[in-house]
Design a protein around this motif. Structure first.
Motif, PDB file in Angstrom:
ATOM      1  N   ALA A   1       0.831  -1.213   0.000  1.00 58.21           N
ATOM      2  CA  ALA A   1       0.000   0.000   0.000  1.00 58.21           C
ATOM      3  C   ALA A   1       0.863   1.259   0.000  1.00 58.21           C
ATOM      4  N   GLU A   2       1.992   1.215   0.717  1.00 50.24           N
ATOM      5  CA  GLU A   2       2.902   2.360   0.727  1.00 50.24           C
ATOM      6  C   GLU A   2       3.505   2.566  -0.656  1.00 50.24           C
ATOM      7  N   TYR A   3       3.830   1.463  -1.318  1.00 53.28           N
ATOM      8  CA  TYR A   3       4.386   1.560  -2.663  1.00 53.28           C
ATOM      9  C   TYR A   3       3.355   2.136  -3.635  1.00 53.28           C
ATOM     10  N   GLU A   4       2.087   1.778  -3.442  1.00 57.60           N
ATOM     11  CA  GLU A   4       1.016   2.364  -4.274  1.00 57.60           C
ATOM     12  C   GLU A   4       0.994   3.878  -4.126  1.00 57.60           C
ATOM     13  N   VAL A   5       1.192   4.366  -2.899  1.00 61.67           N
ATOM     14  CA  VAL A   5       1.217   5.805  -2.659  1.00 61.67           C
ATOM     15  C   VAL A   5       2.399   6.426  -3.399  1.00 61.67           C
TER      16      VAL A   5
ATOM     17  N   TRP B   1       4.547   9.611  -7.876  1.00 58.64           N
ATOM     18  CA  TRP B   1       5.401   9.757  -9.059  1.00 58.64           C
ATOM     19  C   TRP B   1       4.577  10.067 -10.291  1.00 58.64           C
ATOM     20  N   ARG B   2       3.408   9.433 -10.426  1.00 53.85           N
ATOM     21  CA  ARG B   2       2.532   9.719 -11.574  1.00 53.85           C
ATOM     22  C   ARG B   2       2.063  11.169 -11.573  1.00 53.85           C
ATOM     23  N   CYS B   3       1.965  11.734 -10.377  1.00 54.90           N
ATOM     24  CA  CYS B   3       1.522  13.131 -10.241  1.00 54.90           C
ATOM     25  C   CYS B   3       2.697  14.105 -10.328  1.00 54.90           C
ATOM     26  N   GLY B   4       3.856  13.629 -10.734  1.00 51.20           N
ATOM     27  CA  GLY B   4       5.005  14.510 -10.914  1.00 51.20           C
ATOM     28  C   GLY B   4       5.913  14.616  -9.704  1.00 51.20           C
ATOM     29  N   GLY B   5       5.652  13.822  -8.670  1.00 49.30           N
ATOM     30  CA  GLY B   5       6.540  13.809  -7.516  1.00 49.30           C
ATOM     31  C   GLY B   5       6.151  14.761  -6.403  1.00 49.30           C
ATOM     32  N   GLU B   6       5.223  15.659  -6.684  1.00 46.97           N
ATOM     33  CA  GLU B   6       4.778  16.616  -5.665  1.00 46.97           C
ATOM     34  C   GLU B   6       3.331  16.976  -5.943  1.00 46.97           C
TER      35      GLU B   6
ATOM     36  N   LYS C   1      -9.997   6.257   2.914  1.00 44.97           N
ATOM     37  CA  LYS C   1     -10.387   7.421   3.707  1.00 44.97           C
ATOM     38  C   LYS C   1      -9.146   8.298   3.884  1.00 44.97           C
ATOM     39  N   ARG C   2      -9.389   9.546   4.232  1.00 48.28           N
ATOM     40  CA  ARG C   2      -8.283  10.492   4.424  1.00 48.28           C
ATOM     41  C   ARG C   2      -7.298   9.970   5.475  1.00 48.28           C
TER      42      ARG C   2
ATOM     43  N   THR D   1      -4.901  16.567  -0.758  1.00 47.42           N
ATOM     44  CA  THR D   1      -6.292  16.372  -1.187  1.00 47.42           C
ATOM     45  C   THR D   1      -6.353  15.873  -2.629  1.00 47.42           C
ATOM     46  N   GLU D   2      -5.455  16.362  -3.473  1.00 49.09           N
ATOM     47  CA  GLU D   2      -5.403  15.915  -4.870  1.00 49.09           C
ATOM     48  C   GLU D   2      -4.941  14.460  -4.951  1.00 49.09           C
ATOM     49  N   LEU D   3      -4.005  14.094  -4.094  1.00 48.07           N
ATOM     50  CA  LEU D   3      -3.522  12.722  -4.056  1.00 48.07           C
ATOM     51  C   LEU D   3      -4.669  11.775  -3.703  1.00 48.07           C
ATOM     52  N   LEU D   4      -5.457  12.143  -2.703  1.00 47.39           N
ATOM     53  CA  LEU D   4      -6.602  11.328  -2.307  1.00 47.39           C
ATOM     54  C   LEU D   4      -7.608  11.240  -3.462  1.00 47.39           C
ATOM     55  N   LYS D   5      -7.811  12.348  -4.159  1.00 45.08           N
ATOM     56  CA  LYS D   5      -8.720  12.376  -5.313  1.00 45.08           C
ATOM     57  C   LYS D   5      -8.239  11.438  -6.420  1.00 45.08           C
TER      58      LYS D   5
END
Length: 130
Positions: free
Chosen positions: A11-15, A20-25, A43-44, A29-33
């Motif tokens: 699960a940590e690796y999924e995060v 990384w898919r989101c550009g590393g930063e 959940k948050r 809230t966007e990550l959760l989305k």
């Protein structure tokens, strides 16, 4: 069996992968989305827990609700590979390559690529031979 330097749970690796898919930063809230859009009904608090674990492992940093990966995916993968080679093959790249190619085989094209990489590395490390 704890031989990985970071010992990252699935699960940590999924995060990390999503980060990384989101550009590393990305904002938390966007990550959760992004996870919701990918079909993860986290959940948050679940995400917070995973991020806290990754922070403890020095793989992410959080500031003002922005999450940043400390390592790129390439850097992370390289470190993990180095740790695996160290643990499983006594740090000997030649032993790793022998084991890998013994199982899978290697094409002449792949062998030539490896030769070129090794020559380049040898040149970088040793300078000119004389």
């Amino acid at each position: 069996m704890m031989f990985h330097k970071y010992n990252v749970a699935d699960a940590e690796y999924e995060v990390l992968q999503m980060l990384w898919r989101c550009g590393g930063e990305v904002r938390q809230t966007e990550l959760l989305k992004q996870f919701e859009m990918a079909g993860k009904a986290w959940k948050r608090q679940t995400l917070n827990t995973l991020l806290a674990r990754l922070e403890e492992k020095k793989l992410v940093e959080r500031e003002n609700r922005v999450v940043r990966a400390v390592l790129s995916q390439v850097e992370y993968n390289n470190l993990q590979m180095q740790e695996n080679i160290e643990h499983m093959y006594g740090g000997k790249l030649s032993s790793f390559i022998a084991a890998f190619t013994g199982q899978k085989g290697i094409s002449e094209e792949e062998a030539e690529e490896i030769r070129k990489l090794l020559e380049k590395k040898k040149g970088e490390q040793g300078g000119e031979d004389g």
